[in-house]
Design a protein around this motif. Structure first.
Motif, PDB file in Angstrom:
ATOM      1  N   HIS A  19       0.855  -1.199   0.000  1.00 39.86           N
ATOM      2  CA  HIS A  19       0.000   0.000   0.000  1.00 39.86           C
ATOM      3  C   HIS A  19       0.886   1.243   0.000  1.00 39.86           C
ATOM      4  O   HIS A  19       0.698   2.153   0.809  1.00 39.86           O
ATOM      5  N   ALA A  20       1.854   1.256  -0.915  1.00 48.50           N
ATOM      6  CA  ALA A  20       2.887   2.293  -0.917  1.00 48.50           C
ATOM      7  C   ALA A  20       2.333   3.711  -0.964  1.00 48.50           C
ATOM      8  O   ALA A  20       2.861   4.618  -0.319  1.00 48.50           O
ATOM      9  N   SER A  21       1.248   3.921  -1.715  1.00 48.38           N
ATOM     10  CA  SER A  21       0.727   5.280  -1.889  1.00 48.38           C
ATOM     11  C   SER A  21      -0.376   5.642  -0.895  1.00 48.38           C
ATOM     12  O   SER A  21      -0.893   6.764  -0.922  1.00 48.38           O
ATOM     13  N   LYS A  22      -0.723   4.703  -0.011  1.00 48.96           N
ATOM     14  CA  LYS A  22      -1.758   4.999   0.982  1.00 48.96           C
ATOM     15  C   LYS A  22      -1.214   5.960   2.022  1.00 48.96           C
ATOM     16  O   LYS A  22      -0.068   5.846   2.463  1.00 48.96           O
ATOM     17  N   VAL A  23      -2.042   6.911   2.447  1.00 52.27           N
ATOM     18  CA  VAL A  23      -1.614   7.883   3.447  1.00 52.27           C
ATOM     19  C   VAL A  23      -1.467   7.207   4.804  1.00 52.27           C
ATOM     20  O   VAL A  23      -2.403   6.581   5.300  1.00 52.27           O
ATOM     21  N   ALA A  24      -0.280   7.327   5.388  1.00 54.76           N
ATOM     22  CA  ALA A  24      -0.033   6.781   6.716  1.00 54.76           C
ATOM     23  C   ALA A  24      -0.267   7.830   7.787  1.00 54.76           C
ATOM     24  O   ALA A  24      -0.828   7.536   8.843  1.00 54.76           O
ATOM     25  N   ALA A  25       0.173   9.061   7.537  1.00 53.77           N
ATOM     26  CA  ALA A  25       0.055  10.127   8.538  1.00 53.77           C
ATOM     27  C   ALA A  25      -0.273  11.452   7.871  1.00 53.77           C
ATOM     28  O   ALA A  25       0.340  11.825   6.864  1.00 53.77           O
ATOM     29  N   ARG A  26      -1.235  12.152   8.449  1.00 52.86           N
ATOM     30  CA  ARG A  26      -1.617  13.484   7.992  1.00 52.86           C
ATOM     31  C   ARG A  26      -1.168  14.507   9.025  1.00 52.86           C
ATOM     32  O   ARG A  26      -1.493  14.381  10.203  1.00 52.86           O
ATOM     33  N   GLY A  27      -0.449  15.527   8.569  1.00 55.38           N
ATOM     34  CA  GLY A  27      -0.065  16.631   9.440  1.00 55.38           C
ATOM     35  C   GLY A  27      -0.775  17.891   9.007  1.00 55.38           C
ATOM     36  O   GLY A  27      -1.661  17.859   8.145  1.00 55.38           O
ATOM     37  N   ILE A  28      -0.369  19.021   9.583  1.00 54.84           N
ATOM     38  CA  ILE A  28      -1.006  20.294   9.237  1.00 54.84           C
ATOM     39  C   ILE A  28      -0.723  20.674   7.795  1.00 54.84           C
ATOM     40  O   ILE A  28      -1.600  21.143   7.070  1.00 54.84           O
ATOM     41  N   THR A  29       0.526  20.475   7.363  1.00 60.55           N
ATOM     42  CA  THR A  29       0.936  20.970   6.049  1.00 60.55           C
ATOM     43  C   THR A  29       1.170  19.884   5.020  1.00 60.55           C
ATOM     44  O   THR A  29       1.309  20.185   3.832  1.00 60.55           O
ATOM     45  N   LEU A 192      -0.799   5.904  26.432  1.00 62.27           N
ATOM     46  CA  LEU A 192      -1.974   5.317  25.791  1.00 62.27           C
ATOM     47  C   LEU A 192      -2.102   5.793  24.344  1.00 62.27           C
ATOM     48  O   LEU A 192      -2.452   5.015  23.454  1.00 62.27           O
ATOM     49  N   GLU A 193      -1.805   7.060  24.096  1.00 60.57           N
ATOM     50  CA  GLU A 193      -1.856   7.586  22.735  1.00 60.57           C
ATOM     51  C   GLU A 193      -0.745   6.991  21.881  1.00 60.57           C
ATOM     52  O   GLU A 193      -0.952   6.636  20.712  1.00 60.57           O
ATOM     53  N   ASN A 194       0.443   6.892  22.469  1.00 60.85           N
ATOM     54  CA  ASN A 194       1.577   6.297  21.780  1.00 60.85           C
ATOM     55  C   ASN A 194       1.215   4.891  21.286  1.00 60.85           C
ATOM     56  O   ASN A 194       1.449   4.529  20.125  1.00 60.85           O
ATOM     57  N   LEU A 195       0.603   4.107  22.159  1.00 55.65           N
ATOM     58  CA  LEU A 195       0.218   2.741  21.809  1.00 55.65           C
ATOM     59  C   LEU A 195      -0.943   2.711  20.824  1.00 55.65           C
ATOM     60  O   LEU A 195      -1.022   1.834  19.963  1.00 55.65           O
ATOM     61  N   GLY A 196      -1.841   3.673  20.945  1.00 52.93           N
ATOM     62  CA  GLY A 196      -2.952   3.763  20.003  1.00 52.93           C
ATOM     63  C   GLY A 196      -2.458   3.987  18.585  1.00 52.93           C
ATOM     64  O   GLY A 196      -2.995   3.416  17.619  1.00 52.93           O
ATOM     65  N   ILE A 197      -1.414   4.795  18.453  1.00 53.26           N
ATOM     66  CA  ILE A 197      -0.829   5.047  17.136  1.00 53.26           C
ATOM     67  C   ILE A 197      -0.162   3.789  16.602  1.00 53.26           C
ATOM     68  O   ILE A 197      -0.293   3.452  15.414  1.00 53.26           O
ATOM     69  N   TYR A 198       0.558   3.070  17.462  1.00 57.86           N
ATOM     70  CA  TYR A 198       1.166   1.807  17.019  1.00 57.86           C
ATOM     71  C   TYR A 198       0.079   0.838  16.542  1.00 57.86           C
ATOM     72  O   TYR A 198       0.245   0.153  15.525  1.00 57.86           O
ATOM     73  N   ALA A 199      -1.020   0.771  17.275  1.00 50.89           N
ATOM     74  CA  ALA A 199      -2.115  -0.123  16.894  1.00 50.89           C
ATOM     75  C   ALA A 199      -2.691   0.277  15.542  1.00 50.89           C
ATOM     76  O   ALA A 199      -2.995  -0.576  14.696  1.00 50.89           O
ATOM     77  N   ALA A 200      -2.839   1.583  15.315  1.00 51.85           N
ATOM     78  CA  ALA A 200      -3.367   2.069  14.044  1.00 51.85           C
ATOM     79  C   ALA A 200      -2.416   1.729  12.901  1.00 51.85           C
ATOM     80  O   ALA A 200      -2.853   1.361  11.803  1.00 51.85           O
ATOM     81  N   LEU A 201      -1.111   1.833  13.152  1.00 52.02           N
ATOM     82  CA  LEU A 201      -0.131   1.476  12.123  1.00 52.02           C
ATOM     83  C   LEU A 201      -0.180  -0.018  11.824  1.00 52.02           C
ATOM     84  O   LEU A 201      -0.075  -0.433  10.670  1.00 52.02           O
ATOM     85  N   LEU A 202      -0.325  -0.829  12.858  1.00 52.24           N
ATOM     86  CA  LEU A 202      -0.439  -2.272  12.643  1.00 52.24           C
ATOM     87  C   LEU A 202      -1.642  -2.597  11.755  1.00 52.24           C
ATOM     88  O   LEU A 202      -1.592  -3.516  10.932  1.00 52.24           O
ATOM     89  N   ALA A 203      -2.704  -1.822  11.918  1.00 47.76           N
ATOM     90  CA  ALA A 203      -3.928  -2.046  11.147  1.00 47.76           C
ATOM     91  C   ALA A 203      -3.855  -1.445   9.751  1.00 47.76           C
ATOM     92  O   ALA A 203      -4.746  -1.672   8.934  1.00 47.76           O
ATOM     93  N   GLY A 204      -2.798  -0.667   9.487  1.00 53.17           N
ATOM     94  CA  GLY A 204      -2.687  -0.017   8.184  1.00 53.17           C
ATOM     95  C   GLY A 204      -3.631   1.153   8.021  1.00 53.17           C
ATOM     96  O   GLY A 204      -4.004   1.516   6.898  1.00 53.17           O
ATOM     97  N   ALA A 205      -4.013   1.774   9.139  1.00 50.45           N
ATOM     98  CA  ALA A 205      -4.931   2.912   9.101  1.00 50.45           C
ATOM     99  C   ALA A 205      -4.185   4.194   8.727  1.00 50.45           C
ATOM    100  O   ALA A 205      -2.955   4.247   8.738  1.00 50.45           O
ATOM    101  N   SER A 206      -4.945   5.233   8.404  1.00 46.23           N
ATOM    102  CA  SER A 206      -4.392   6.562   8.177  1.00 46.23           C
ATOM    103  C   SER A 206      -4.543   7.362   9.458  1.00 46.23           C
ATOM    104  O   SER A 206      -5.636   7.437  10.033  1.00 46.23           O
ATOM    105  N   ILE A 207      -3.441   7.968   9.924  1.00 48.32           N
ATOM    106  CA  ILE A 207      -3.416   8.656  11.211  1.00 48.32           C
ATOM    107  C   ILE A 207      -3.358  10.159  10.997  1.00 48.32           C
ATOM    108  O   ILE A 207      -2.523  10.656  10.221  1.00 48.32           O
ATOM    109  N   THR A 208      -4.226  10.898  11.664  1.00 46.29           N
ATOM    110  CA  THR A 208      -4.157  12.360  11.654  1.00 46.29           C
ATOM    111  C   THR A 208      -3.452  12.802  12.925  1.00 46.29           C
ATOM    112  O   THR A 208      -3.879  12.455  14.033  1.00 46.29           O
ATOM    113  N   LEU A 209      -2.357  13.560  12.748  1.00 44.39           N
ATOM    114  CA  LEU A 209      -1.513  13.991  13.867  1.00 44.39           C
ATOM    115  C   LEU A 209      -1.366  15.499  13.831  1.00 44.39           C
ATOM    116  O   LEU A 209      -0.588  16.040  13.033  1.00 44.39           O
ATOM    117  N   TYR A 210      -2.121  16.196  14.679  1.00 47.45           N
ATOM    118  CA  TYR A 210      -2.051  17.654  14.743  1.00 47.45           C
ATOM    119  C   TYR A 210      -1.517  18.088  16.108  1.00 47.45           C
ATOM    120  O   TYR A 210      -1.769  17.415  17.115  1.00 47.45           O
TER     121      TYR A 210
END
Length: 302
Positions: A19-29, A192-210
């Motif tokens: 899933h090379a082109s799938k968004v892994a993390a969204r930031g402000i910019t 808890l947030e740190n681990l939540g992000i790891y869990a989301a990455l394991l699932a291949g989800a897209s993470i919004t980080l602001y």
């Protein structure tokens, strides 16, 4: 390298390939794909491996850059501590002195803290010589700080195996609801947030980080509710982690018709006791809330 850590890397490598082109993390910019995420993490991992041994301190606002460095330290098997932005300067100094961190990456807003602890800026890192052995247990991957009820913040030393075992179990627990978009609400310094992000990455989800201010959260208890609720809605979040105060605000807003449950499928709540009446109110409005409990010593969730 521990089995769980190697398995985590293999999952990210698979995402970067399949899933090379799938968004892994969204930031402000900017947005970062899974292929870009792996490349950025491995580049920083190599930089860390070039440095003398010693704990690593991270003092960045939530965003893709903070995620890159957090994962790089994990894979480089270098003990790390993320400085809580809601701590006082004295508390952050305590964390730096107790861990005896020798390297740091930080925003300009933390420069005074680092100088007070004896760090000087280098080409890529803030640096200081090791003064004494902090006595970290063998295999320590992360030192997480909790303010506790009295006295100075307490540092809890956790292994990569413990962290990733819990992250894997969180991913399994949320799997039936199939969330694909995760919003990081709490600072990365909150375990808890740190681990939540790891869990989301394991699932291949897209993470919004602001950054917290971007979401309307200031310090430990100030919330601009209009901005915070707007961030949830605009992010399209299907999963997030809240503390009870934020859950109360979200449930109240839904009850008053200020926003809808929308695409939310898995709302975890923890960090403090949650009133049963609040959980009942969440259920009544159709908000899928899952309460977690645990201690920092148990990698946050039992």
């Amino acid at each position: 390298m521990p089995h769980e850590l190697n398995a985590f890397r293999e999952v990210l490598q698979a995402h970067a390939t399949d899933h090379a082109s799938k968004v892994a993390a969204r930031g402000i910019t900017s947005n970062v794909t899974y292929a870009q995420l792996l490349a950025e993490v491995e580049r920083r991992e190599a930089w860390l491996r070039e440095q003398p041994d010693g704990p690593f301190a991270l003092a960045l606002e939530n965003g893709p850059e903070a995620l890159f460095w957090d994962l790089a330290a994990l894979f480089a098997e270098r003990p790390s501590v993320i400085l809580p932005p809601f701590f006082s300067a004295a508390q952050r100094l305590h964390c730096l002195m107790q861990t005896q961190a020798t390297l740091a990456v930080a925003n300009d807003s933390f420069a005074e803290d680092l100088r007070a602890a004896g760090f000087t800026p280098g080409e890529r890192f803030w640096e200081r010589p090791a003064v004494l052995d902090a006595g970290l247990p063998a295999g320590t991957a992360k030192i997480t700080y909790t303010s506790g009820s009295t006295g100075s913040p307490k540092g809890v030393c956790l292994s990569a195996t413990s962290l990733l075992y819990v992250a894997q179990e969180l991913e399994v627990a949320s799997r039936p609801t199939e969330p694909t978009k995760y919003l990081a609400v709490l600072p990365l310094a909150v375990l808890l947030e740190n681990l939540g992000i790891y869990a989301a990455l394991l699932a291949g989800a897209s993470i919004t980080l602001y950054p917290q201010a971007q979401m309307g959260i200031g310090g430990a208890s100030q919330v601009d509710w209009k901005r915070f609720l707007g961030t949830i809605a605009l992010s399209g979040a299907e999963s997030l982690i809240l503390v009870p105060q934020l859950l109360l605000g979200l449930v109240t807003a839904i009850e008053r018709g200020m926003m809808k449950v929308g695409p939310l499928r898995f709302v975890a709540v923890g960090g403090a006791k949650v009133a049963s009446s609040l959980l009942e109110r969440a259920e009544a409005v159709g908000l899928p809330v899952f309460e977690g409990y645990g201690l920092s010593e148990c990698a946050s969730v039992v």
